[in-house]
Design a protein around this motif. Structure first.
Motif, PDB file in Angstrom:
ATOM      1  N   MET A  58       0.840  -1.174   0.000  1.00 54.59           N
ATOM      2  CA  MET A  58       0.000   0.000   0.000  1.00 54.59           C
ATOM      3  C   MET A  58       0.890   1.245   0.000  1.00 54.59           C
ATOM      4  SD  MET A  58      -3.501   0.860   2.036  1.00 54.59           S
ATOM      5  CE  MET A  58      -3.849  -0.845   2.067  1.00 54.59           C
ATOM      6  N   MET A  59       0.420   2.289  -0.686  1.00 53.92           N
ATOM      7  CA  MET A  59       1.129   3.568  -0.772  1.00 53.92           C
ATOM      8  C   MET A  59       0.235   4.647  -0.186  1.00 53.92           C
ATOM      9  SD  MET A  59       3.919   4.870  -1.918  1.00 53.92           S
ATOM     10  CE  MET A  59       4.644   6.356  -2.508  1.00 53.92           C
ATOM     11  N   ASN A 108      -4.410  18.021   6.874  1.00 54.17           N
ATOM     12  CA  ASN A 108      -3.423  16.996   7.231  1.00 54.17           C
ATOM     13  C   ASN A 108      -3.998  15.589   7.044  1.00 54.17           C
ATOM     14  OD1 ASN A 108      -1.385  18.870   7.974  1.00 54.17           O
ATOM     15  ND2 ASN A 108      -2.452  19.209   9.901  1.00 54.17           N
ATOM     16  N   CYS A 109      -4.511  15.370   5.875  1.00 56.91           N
ATOM     17  CA  CYS A 109      -5.199  14.128   5.537  1.00 56.91           C
ATOM     18  C   CYS A 109      -4.267  13.185   4.785  1.00 56.91           C
ATOM     19  CB  CYS A 109      -6.414  14.453   4.681  1.00 56.91           C
ATOM     20  SG  CYS A 109      -7.409  13.035   4.223  1.00 56.91           S
ATOM     21  N   CYS A 110      -4.550  11.900   4.876  1.00 53.87           N
ATOM     22  CA  CYS A 110      -3.777  10.874   4.190  1.00 53.87           C
ATOM     23  C   CYS A 110      -4.700  10.091   3.256  1.00 53.87           C
ATOM     24  CB  CYS A 110      -3.153   9.930   5.213  1.00 53.87           C
ATOM     25  SG  CYS A 110      -2.151   8.621   4.477  1.00 53.87           S
ATOM     26  N   VAL A 164       0.407  10.908  11.074  1.00 50.36           N
ATOM     27  CA  VAL A 164       0.836   9.616  11.616  1.00 50.36           C
ATOM     28  C   VAL A 164       1.707   8.931  10.565  1.00 50.36           C
ATOM     29  CG1 VAL A 164       0.067   7.376  12.456  1.00 50.36           C
ATOM     30  CG2 VAL A 164      -1.285   9.421  12.956  1.00 50.36           C
ATOM     31  N   GLU A 165       2.951   8.624  10.931  1.00 52.85           N
ATOM     32  CA  GLU A 165       3.862   7.977   9.983  1.00 52.85           C
ATOM     33  C   GLU A 165       3.381   6.596   9.598  1.00 52.85           C
ATOM     34  OE1 GLU A 165       8.189   7.853  10.249  1.00 52.85           O
ATOM     35  OE2 GLU A 165       8.017   9.583  11.587  1.00 52.85           O
ATOM     36  N   ARG A 166       3.533   6.291   8.314  1.00 55.21           N
ATOM     37  CA  ARG A 166       3.192   4.972   7.794  1.00 55.21           C
ATOM     38  C   ARG A 166       4.282   4.548   6.822  1.00 55.21           C
ATOM     39  NH1 ARG A 166      -3.220   5.262   6.865  1.00 55.21           N
ATOM     40  NH2 ARG A 166      -3.630   6.878   8.368  1.00 55.21           N
ATOM     41  N   GLU A 167       4.409   3.259   6.642  1.00 58.58           N
ATOM     42  CA  GLU A 167       5.348   2.747   5.654  1.00 58.58           C
ATOM     43  C   GLU A 167       4.883   3.180   4.271  1.00 58.58           C
ATOM     44  OE1 GLU A 167       7.012  -1.559   4.131  1.00 58.58           O
ATOM     45  OE2 GLU A 167       6.076  -1.413   6.095  1.00 58.58           O
ATOM     46  N   ARG A 168       5.830   3.584   3.413  1.00 60.43           N
ATOM     47  CA  ARG A 168       5.552   4.023   2.043  1.00 60.43           C
ATOM     48  C   ARG A 168       4.601   5.218   2.008  1.00 60.43           C
ATOM     49  NH1 ARG A 168       3.799  -0.737  -1.538  1.00 60.43           N
ATOM     50  NH2 ARG A 168       4.338   0.714  -3.174  1.00 60.43           N
ATOM     51  N   MET A 169       4.876   6.210   2.866  1.00 61.91           N
ATOM     52  CA  MET A 169       4.056   7.421   2.924  1.00 61.91           C
ATOM     53  C   MET A 169       4.886   8.615   2.493  1.00 61.91           C
ATOM     54  SD  MET A 169       1.980   8.940   6.138  1.00 61.91           S
ATOM     55  CE  MET A 169       1.836  10.680   6.391  1.00 61.91           C
ATOM     56  N   ILE A 170       4.263   9.478   1.699  1.00 63.44           N
ATOM     57  CA  ILE A 170       4.903  10.713   1.244  1.00 63.44           C
ATOM     58  C   ILE A 170       4.027  11.864   1.706  1.00 63.44           C
ATOM     59  CG2 ILE A 170       5.591  12.070  -0.765  1.00 63.44           C
ATOM     60  CD1 ILE A 170       5.898   9.387  -2.272  1.00 63.44           C
TER      61      ILE A 170
END
Length: 114
Positions: free
Chosen positions: A1-2, A18-20, A40-46
């Motif tokens: 997931m990205m 500040n939405c993802c 909130v940090e997530r793997e593969r997040m920009i």
């Protein structure tokens, strides 16, 4: 997931701060986060500085006399279950007044595997 996060995401009905946005590995939108979800940090997040909105032809930014919100509504833009990448990042937007500036540009965000 990205995952792509930004100062704001235009969902089609409002701006979420500040939405993802989360996309499957096939590039399909799977989730629009709530306000603050982009912090909130997530793997593969920009995290991107600006406003993410559904894709549109960026040449339309020349000589816009509408407010940012009215312009996006006029295009009928919205994120829904059919949304696939690319999406657009609006940079150089006045984030306090949510309006275009002379420096506003639109960048397509492409997602490649890996």
């Amino acid at each position: 997931m990205m995952h792509f996060a930004a100062n704001y995401v235009f969902t089609g009905s409002n701006f979420v701060r500040n939405c993802c946005l989360s996309f499957s590995d096939e590039g399909k939108l799977v989730e629009i986060g709530e306000e603050g979800s982009g912090l909130v940090e997530r793997e593969r997040m920009i995290f991107l500085n600006g406003i993410i909105c559904p894709h549109f032809e960026s040449k339309r930014l020349d000589n816009i006399d509408l407010t940012l919100r009215d312009f996006l509504f006029s295009l009928g833009l919205k994120f829904d279950e059919n949304t696939c990448l690319p999406v657009v990042l609006l940079e150089g937007v006045d984030l306090q007044t949510m309006s275009f500036t002379k420096d506003t540009i639109a960048k397509e965000i492409y997602y490649g595997k890996g």
